[in-house]
Design an enzyme around this catalytic site. Structure first.
Site, PDB file in Angstrom:
ATOM      1  N   PRO A  54      84.305  15.051  35.977  1.00  0.00           N
ATOM      2  CG  PRO A  54      82.011  14.390  35.587  1.00  0.00           C
ATOM      3  CD  PRO A  54      82.932  15.720  35.692  1.00  0.00           C
ATOM      4  NE  ARG A  99      86.852   9.470  30.387  1.00  0.00           N
ATOM      5  CZ  ARG A  99      86.276  10.657  30.482  1.00  0.00           C
ATOM      6  NH1 ARG A  99      86.992  11.754  30.671  1.00  0.00           N
ATOM      7  NH2 ARG A  99      84.917  10.697  29.868  1.00  0.00           N
ATOM      8  CE1 TYR A 108      87.754  12.649  26.172  1.00  0.00           C
ATOM      9  CE2 TYR A 108      87.712  10.600  26.949  1.00  0.00           C
ATOM     10  CZ  TYR A 108      87.018  11.794  26.454  1.00  0.00           C
ATOM     11  OH  TYR A 108      85.379  11.964  26.509  1.00  0.00           O
ATOM     12  CG  ASN A 141      87.628  19.124  30.544  1.00  0.00           C
ATOM     13  OD1 ASN A 141      86.534  18.784  30.156  1.00  0.00           O
ATOM     14  ND2 ASN A 141      88.579  18.507  29.853  1.00  0.00           N
ATOM     15  CD  GLU A 175      82.606  24.119  27.909  1.00  0.00           C
ATOM     16  OE1 GLU A 175      81.715  24.876  28.394  1.00  0.00           O
ATOM     17  OE2 GLU A 175      82.324  23.800  26.668  1.00  0.00           O
ATOM     18  CG  HIS A 221      85.634  20.187  25.973  1.00  0.00           C
ATOM     19  ND1 HIS A 221      85.004  19.711  26.986  1.00  0.00           N
ATOM     20  CD2 HIS A 221      84.985  21.312  25.757  1.00  0.00           C
ATOM     21  CE1 HIS A 221      83.758  20.373  27.254  1.00  0.00           C
ATOM     22  NE2 HIS A 221      83.711  21.357  26.823  1.00  0.00           N
ATOM     23  NE  ARG A 234      84.475  11.747  21.885  1.00  0.00           N
ATOM     24  CZ  ARG A 234      84.724  11.785  23.105  1.00  0.00           C
ATOM     25  NH1 ARG A 234      84.875  12.888  23.821  1.00  0.00           N
ATOM     26  NH2 ARG A 234      84.277  10.570  23.790  1.00  0.00           N
TER      27      ARG A 234
HETATM   28  C1  DQA Z   1      85.572  16.045  27.707  1.00  0.00           C
HETATM   29  C2  DQA Z   1      84.667  15.829  26.523  1.00  0.00           C
HETATM   30  C3  DQA Z   1      83.201  15.328  27.426  1.00  0.00           C
HETATM   31  O1  DQA Z   1      82.080  15.282  26.306  1.00  0.00           O
HETATM   32  C4  DQA Z   1      83.517  14.174  28.214  1.00  0.00           C
HETATM   33  O2  DQA Z   1      82.223  13.707  28.825  1.00  0.00           O
HETATM   34  C5  DQA Z   1      84.648  14.229  28.965  1.00  0.00           C
HETATM   35  C6  DQA Z   1      85.972  14.778  28.617  1.00  0.00           C
HETATM   36  C7  DQA Z   1      87.066  16.462  26.849  1.00  0.00           C
HETATM   37  O3  DQA Z   1      87.880  16.866  27.594  1.00  0.00           O
HETATM   38  O4  DQA Z   1      87.129  16.028  25.680  1.00  0.00           O
HETATM   39  O5  DQA Z   1      84.568  13.741  30.234  1.00  0.00           O
HETATM   40  O6  DQA Z   1      85.384  17.168  28.367  1.00  0.00           O
END
Ligand code: DQA
Length: 147
Positions: free
Chosen positions: A10, A18, A23, A75, A99, A101, A108
């Site tokens: 999401p 965003r 990001y 992700n 996984e 991110h 964070r």
């Molecule tokens: C994320 C980190 C998650 O905590 C966050 O809810 C995201 C993006 C990242 O790519 O850094 O939606 O997965």
């Protein structure tokens, strides 16, 4: 030819606009394009997907199993922190999964530092921005070659 499914959870459709300080400015389409180029160079076929819905992501994991995919890069977005259903889906299919991110989830808010999904994966990459996807692709490619 090996095939990898890339799953994005999401709000990742909003990348670029965003929270760019966290990001970055790249859109998900930018990330997809670059990853496809890299996959092409490795002779890997990519299927890149994003959904804001947990069940869609689970369906795609099941479908990856039926279709005989060789790897998954995921992700899971915020699902990372609470979706036992996505974790169980990954455990159920026995496809090597990494996984990823974009942000460093360990630097964070406290709730982000815990992934309920990572234990079902071969590993987790975080804090490297879009390069994290490339790193995951590289690792899967290397594993395919070794086997
Ligand atoms: C994320 C980190 C998650 O905590 C966050 O809810 C995201 C993006 C990242 O790519 O850094 O939606 O997965």
């Amino acid at each position: 030819m090996k095939r990898i499914r890339v799953l994005n959870g999401p709000n990742l459709n909003l990348l670029g606009t965003r929270e760019p300080d966290i990001y970055g400015h790249q859109t998900l389409t930018d990330i997809k394009k670059r990853l496809e180029e890299e996959a092409h160079a490795y002779n890997i076929e990519l299927d890149f997907y994003q959904s804001n819905h947990e069940g869609d992501i689970i369906d795609r994991i099941h479908e990856a199993y039926r279709a005989g995919y060789d790897g998954i890069i995921i992700n899971p977005g915020a699902f990372t922190h609470y979706s036992y259903a996505i974790r169980d889906a990954i455990s159920s299919v026995n496809i090597p999964t990494i996984e990823v991110h974009l942000s460093n989830i360990h630097s964070r808010e406290e709730f982000r530092s815990k992934s309920v999904i990572a234990p079902a994966c071969i590993g987790q990459i975080c804090g490297l921005g879009a390069d994290g996807y490339s790193a995951a692709l590289f690792v899967l490619h290397r594993r395919f070659k070794e086997r």
